[in-house]
Enzyme design. Structure first.
Site, mmCIF file in Angstrom:
data_model
loop_
_atom_site.group_PDB
_atom_site.id
_atom_site.type_symbol
_atom_site.label_atom_id
_atom_site.label_comp_id
_atom_site.label_asym_id
_atom_site.label_seq_id
_atom_site.Cartn_x
_atom_site.Cartn_y
_atom_site.Cartn_z
ATOM 1 N N ASP A 85 0.848 -1.185 0.000
ATOM 2 C CA ASP A 85 0.000 0.000 0.000
ATOM 3 C C ASP A 85 0.884 1.237 0.000
ATOM 4 O OD1 ASP A 85 -1.816 1.998 0.301
ATOM 5 O OD2 ASP A 85 -2.713 1.233 2.137
ATOM 6 N N MET A 86 1.199 1.719 -1.156
ATOM 7 C CA MET A 86 2.126 2.847 -1.281
ATOM 8 C C MET A 86 1.568 4.137 -0.710
ATOM 9 S SD MET A 86 5.025 1.971 -2.503
ATOM 10 C CE MET A 86 5.633 3.602 -2.834
#
Length: 181
Positions: free
Chosen positions: A178-179
């Site tokens: 999850d950037m």
């Protein structure tokens, strides 16, 4: 020990993520810590907090990562306590869309620039498929977690079969699930 850490802090549920890991923010006047708790059944998956501890140690000279405070395990759970990393989460920054895209692109490039030759944490397509199979067979893959939105699959097994039949070619890079977080 983790019990001592918990005694001196307010415990706040952090339900931001999408993993089967339970996350708690441990707050006092000086700092925020995070406690991750995962059931022992996940130790062979990428959701293992022991694995996460090892990945953080490996990354510590390459990226800003949380400092590990404590790791422990019981017969049923793994526990990982980390210090909070200073700064804003990408998803919380209110900027024009073009600026957000630029920030996001820079973050992805920085993470993907980490050389994978020395990385011992394989998470290629075959590994992720075997993990999905394990989750499905262990009844740990919730339909609503895997099949969000308008998808042509009625259950996780159909998704797994489709992925097995349509495996893409890969170019391995280091990545984060999850950037924006």
């Amino acid at each position: 020990c983790i019990e001592d850490i918990l005694r001196s802090r307010n415990v706040i549920i952090d339900d931001f993520g999408e993993s089967p890991t339970c996350v708690y923010r441990l707050q006092n006047d000086e700092e925020s810590l995070y406690l991750k708790v995962v059931q022992k059944g996940f130790e062979s998956t990428t959701y293992s907090v022991e694995r996460e501890k090892s990945v953080i140690a490996w990354l510590s000279n390459q990226l800003r990562v949380p400092e590990i405070v404590e790791f422990s395990e019981t017969e049923k759970h793994q526990f990982l306590v980390m210090k909070s990393v200073s700064g804003d989460r990408l998803c919380d920054i209110e900027v024009p869309e073009s600026q957000f895209v630029s920030y996001f692109s820079d973050a992805v490039k920085k993470v993907q620039s980490i050389p994978v030759r020395s990385c011992r944490f394989n998470s290629d397509f075959d590994i992720r498929l075997s993990e999905l199979k394990f989750l499905i067979e262990s009844d740990l893959a919730a339909r609503e977690d895997l099949l969000e939105g308008d998808v042509p699959f009625d259950n996780p097994r159909e998704l797994y079969d489709h992925l097995m039949d349509t495996k893409p070619s890969e170019h391995l890079v280091f990545s984060h699930g999850d950037m924006s977080d």
